[in-house]
Write an enzyme that holds these catalytic residues in place. Structure first.
Site, PDB file in Angstrom:
ATOM      1  CB  CYS A  64       2.291  -8.856   3.474  1.00 46.30           C
ATOM      2  SG  CYS A  64       3.465 -10.172   3.258  1.00 46.30           S
ATOM      3  CD  GLU A  76      10.305   5.679   8.640  1.00 42.18           C
ATOM      4  OE1 GLU A  76      10.683   4.648   8.048  1.00 42.18           O
ATOM      5  OE2 GLU A  76       9.556   6.525   8.102  1.00 42.18           O
ATOM      6  CE  LYS A  90      13.871   4.047   4.372  1.00 43.46           C
ATOM      7  NZ  LYS A  90      12.999   4.028   5.576  1.00 43.46           N
ATOM      8  CB  SER A 139       1.730   0.646   1.993  1.00 44.34           C
ATOM      9  OG  SER A 139       2.491   1.805   1.734  1.00 44.34           O
TER      10      SER A 139
HETATM   11  P1  NAD Z   1       5.235   1.681   4.189  1.00 46.34           P
HETATM   12  O1  NAD Z   1       4.897   1.658   2.747  1.00 46.34           O
HETATM   13  O2  NAD Z   1       4.685   2.756   5.032  1.00 46.34           O
HETATM   14  O3  NAD Z   1       6.834   1.772   4.367  1.00 46.34           O
HETATM   15  C1  NAD Z   1       7.704   0.892   3.700  1.00 46.34           C
HETATM   16  C2  NAD Z   1       9.040   1.595   3.486  1.00 46.34           C
HETATM   17  O4  NAD Z   1       8.832   2.731   2.648  1.00 46.34           O
HETATM   18  C3  NAD Z   1       9.678   2.111   4.770  1.00 46.34           C
HETATM   19  O5  NAD Z   1      11.077   1.890   4.707  1.00 46.34           O
HETATM   20  C4  NAD Z   1       9.330   3.578   4.767  1.00 46.34           C
HETATM   21  O6  NAD Z   1      10.294   4.366   5.413  1.00 46.34           O
HETATM   22  C5  NAD Z   1       9.275   3.916   3.281  1.00 46.34           C
HETATM   23  N1  NAD Z   1       8.329   4.989   2.982  1.00 46.34           N
HETATM   24  C6  NAD Z   1       7.194   5.287   3.662  1.00 46.34           C
HETATM   25  N2  NAD Z   1       6.587   6.345   3.102  1.00 46.34           N
HETATM   26  C7  NAD Z   1       7.329   6.718   2.043  1.00 46.34           C
HETATM   27  C8  NAD Z   1       7.211   7.744   1.050  1.00 46.34           C
HETATM   28  N3  NAD Z   1       6.187   8.600   1.039  1.00 46.34           N
HETATM   29  N4  NAD Z   1       8.156   7.834   0.112  1.00 46.34           N
HETATM   30  C9  NAD Z   1       9.191   6.977   0.103  1.00 46.34           C
HETATM   31  N5  NAD Z   1       9.363   6.001   1.014  1.00 46.34           N
HETATM   32  C10 NAD Z   1       8.446   5.856   1.969  1.00 46.34           C
HETATM   33  O7  NAD Z   1       4.862   0.234   4.767  1.00 46.34           O
HETATM   34  P2  NAD Z   1       4.890  -0.247   6.282  1.00 46.34           P
HETATM   35  O8  NAD Z   1       3.759   0.373   7.008  1.00 46.34           O
HETATM   36  O9  NAD Z   1       6.255  -0.144   6.841  1.00 46.34           O
HETATM   37  O10 NAD Z   1       4.609  -1.815   6.089  1.00 46.34           O
HETATM   38  C11 NAD Z   1       3.320  -2.366   6.003  1.00 46.34           C
HETATM   39  C12 NAD Z   1       2.903  -2.587   4.560  1.00 46.34           C
HETATM   40  O11 NAD Z   1       3.839  -3.444   3.920  1.00 46.34           O
HETATM   41  C13 NAD Z   1       1.564  -3.296   4.447  1.00 46.34           C
HETATM   42  O12 NAD Z   1       0.847  -2.708   3.387  1.00 46.34           O
HETATM   43  C14 NAD Z   1       1.947  -4.722   4.109  1.00 46.34           C
HETATM   44  O13 NAD Z   1       0.974  -5.468   3.412  1.00 46.34           O
HETATM   45  C15 NAD Z   1       3.143  -4.495   3.254  1.00 46.34           C
HETATM   46  N6  NAD Z   1       3.974  -5.680   3.176  1.00 46.34           N
HETATM   47  C16 NAD Z   1       3.969  -6.369   1.997  1.00 46.34           C
HETATM   48  C17 NAD Z   1       4.721  -7.523   1.875  1.00 46.34           C
HETATM   49  C18 NAD Z   1       4.738  -8.281   0.593  1.00 46.34           C
HETATM   50  O14 NAD Z   1       5.605  -9.124   0.409  1.00 46.34           O
HETATM   51  N7  NAD Z   1       3.821  -8.015  -0.322  1.00 46.34           N
HETATM   52  C19 NAD Z   1       5.493  -7.968   2.957  1.00 46.34           C
HETATM   53  C20 NAD Z   1       5.473  -7.237   4.152  1.00 46.34           C
HETATM   54  C21 NAD Z   1       4.703  -6.080   4.238  1.00 46.34           C
END
Ligand code: NAD
Length: 506
Positions: free
Chosen positions: A282, A177, A174, A227
């Site tokens: 990240c 988007e 998944k 996140s």
């Molecule tokens: P996000 O948390 O908004 O989304 C990540 C995934 O979760 C997506 O597939 C999204 O569709 C889904 N999602 C979003 N909201 C949701 C909800 N309410 N309920 C269920 N699923 C949901 O993150 P993003 O903006 O796509 O990515 C950036 C974040 O990812 C930053 O915080 C970054 O630090 C982190 N990140 C961490 C690592 C790591 O290894 N620690 C690596 C890359 C990115």
């Protein structure tokens, strides 16, 4: 008519039935370039059922045959890497060369996963008692899912898919988007490489689709990256439904610069680590911690000089150092944090809000609607400010001055996040002590973005990671398999009667 990006199920493109879609933007122009289907609970459940049916045959396939599919898959991804990187760059906003790095660092882990036949070998103990042998084997979990972020739309899906598939699981992805085309392309190429239909499915969606995966009894593990609030939510919900989970979250990565460091090397490293990919990594460095006022003053000057040379441009502009942020909401958030830092009294040395893209157009395209922001530098930042406590996820570097090594070390140690950290110094003893005492999962010594190589594991501590097993390296096979231990006896001679006490080795 805009293009629609469909789900990819049972080896083919599958249009969504609900009509729910999200826009997929080109962040360099702000224009909608496609829409992506968003799955309903029912649609996700159908995908899970398809994956479960396909997984049995895949698990029964010799591991060596499975990795031959992966080998061919690697070859096809490499053959198509320019096209994949271009698509990635246009949906994410990172530069083309950086997009290629996104794919290649993902492929590293698929290459590591080629060792699956060896890594999955069990253990055998002969004659633990008379006529009794014990052996253990690693078996696939069944259907597993990856929920991945926008900022690495190739690398993180590949980090999950490679080991999961090599271990004999069916994998449902998944993806974010925001940039969903590359994940679909990866799944298509898996089928082209000879992978069976249904073993690698891609389902697009928002919270509804995620919750359907989390609540399913069939899905046995979730690998999440995104996140921290969502990572924590997913980890808790997986625990409630008895699933294995690895959930990696946000970050605030510090770089310590000791007085004996080569400051030109440190400043070069900091520039790329803070502003590369518009800070949307990240493992980006967002806090520089020079030790001593003299070090801080010199570093500040060197950063000002270097920041002045940066070009912000269209993601396909070969001269751009970095491109736009991913969306208007991201741009608004970063601008708001800069305002908060200014209001809190931090020294705003360079204000990125005053700069958009360096050029007005690229290749005839108007960049005025793109989500560009210039590099920002704050000095004299203190630990109570939101620009220090929170992940900004943009091209904003904060300098927090420390007077001593101990004061500097306390900063990453006391921060809520613990993803990556680095130290620049020529003092081996100080570097060694730092590596030992710092409370962060991934440490760089004169290396600004210490993303471990594929055969070591990747994972942050504290609010940056929930779950015990990291991504890639040996942990990945532990995560995607469960151990079964068999105690086997082939009796010789007559029955000896029932025993009612615990069998012990006498
Ligand atoms: P996000 O948390 O908004 O989304 C990540 C995934 O979760 C997506 O597939 C999204 O569709 C889904 N999602 C979003 N909201 C949701 C909800 N309410 N309920 C269920 N699923 C949901 O993150 P993003 O903006 O796509 O990515 C950036 C974040 O990812 C930053 O915080 C970054 O630090 C982190 N990140 C961490 C690592 C790591 O290894 N620690 C690596 C890359 C990115």
């Amino acid at each position: 008519m805009s293009r629609t990006i469909h789900h990819f199920v049972h080896g083919q493109s599958q249009p969504g039935r609900s009509g729910n879609t999200a826009d997929v933007l080109n962040p360099s122009t702000g224009k909608v370039q496609a829409v992506v289907d968003l799955a309903t609970t029912e649609e996700v459940n159908e995908v899970i059922a398809d994956a479960a049916a396909a997984q049995r045959g895949w698990a029964a396939t010799s591991p060596q045959k499975r990795i031959r599919v992966l080998m061919k898959w690697i070859q096809l991804i490499n053959e198509n890497i320019d096209e994949i990187a271009r698509t990635l760059s246009l949906e994410h906003g990172k530069t083309f060369e950086d997009a290629k790095g996104d794919v290649i660092r993902g492929l590293d882990v698929v290459e590591f996963a080629l060792g699956a036949p060896h890594a999955l070998k069990g253990e055998y103990s002969d004659s633990v008692a008379t006529g009794v042998d014990v052996y253990s084997m690693r078996q696939p979990l069944g259907v597993v899912a990856g929920i991945t972020p926008f900022n690495f739309p190739a690398m993180i899906p590949l980090w999950k898919a490679g080991p999961a598939l090599a271990a004999g699981n069916a994998f449902i992805l998944k993806p974010s988007e925001r940039d969903p085309s590359v994940p679909v392309r990866l799944a298509e190429l898996f089928i082209q490489a000879g992978g069976p239909a249904g073993v690698f499915n891609v389902v697009h969606g928002d919270k509804t689709a995620v919750d359907a995966l989390l609540d399913s009894d069939v899905v046995r593990a979730i690998g999440f990256v995104g996140s921290t609030p969502i990572a924590k939510y997913i980890y808790e919900r997986c625990a409630a439904t008895g699933k294995r989970a690895q959930c990696f979250g946000g970050a605030k990565n510090h770089m310590l610069i000791l007085p004996d460091a080569d400051l030109d090397q440190a400043a070069d490293a900091l520039l790329g680590a803070a502003y590369g990919s518009a800070g949307e990594r990240c493992m980006a460095i967002s806090v520089a911690v020079p030790v001593g006022q003299e070090t801080a003053d010199k570093l500040r000057e060197k950063m000002i000089e270097r920041i002045g040379t940066l070009k912000v441009g269209h993601s396909l502009d070969p001269e751009a150092d970095y491109g736009p942020l991913v969306a208007q909401s991201a741009l608004d958030r970063v601008r708001d944090y800069i305002a908060q830092g200014e209001a809190a009294g931090a020294d705003l040395v360079i204000d990125g809000r005053t700069q958009g893209a360096t050029d007005d157009t690229f290749d005839g395209e108007d960049l005025s609607g793109g989500y560009f922001i210039g590099p920002t530098l704050f000095d004299h930042v203190t630990t109570d400010m939101s620009i220090y406590t929170d992940e900004i996820f943009g091209p904003v570097l904060t300098i927090v001055r420390a007077d001593t090594f101990e004061e500097a070390l306390a900063l990453p140690n006391e921060h809520q996040y613990g993803n990556g950290v680095s130290i620049f110094t020529n003092n081996g003893a100080a570097a060694r002590e730092f590596a030992n005492r710092v409370q962060v999962g991934m440490v760089g010594i004169n290396v600004p973005i210490p993303v471990p190589i594929a055969y070591h594991t990747f994972g942050g501590w504290k609010a940056s990671g929930f779950g015990d097993l990291n991504q890639h390296g040996p942990d990945s096979f532990r995560f995607y398999t469960k151990t079964k231990t068999v105690t086997s006896r082939w009796p010789v001679g007559k029955a000896t009667g029932a025993e009612f006490t615990m069998p012990v080795i006498g």
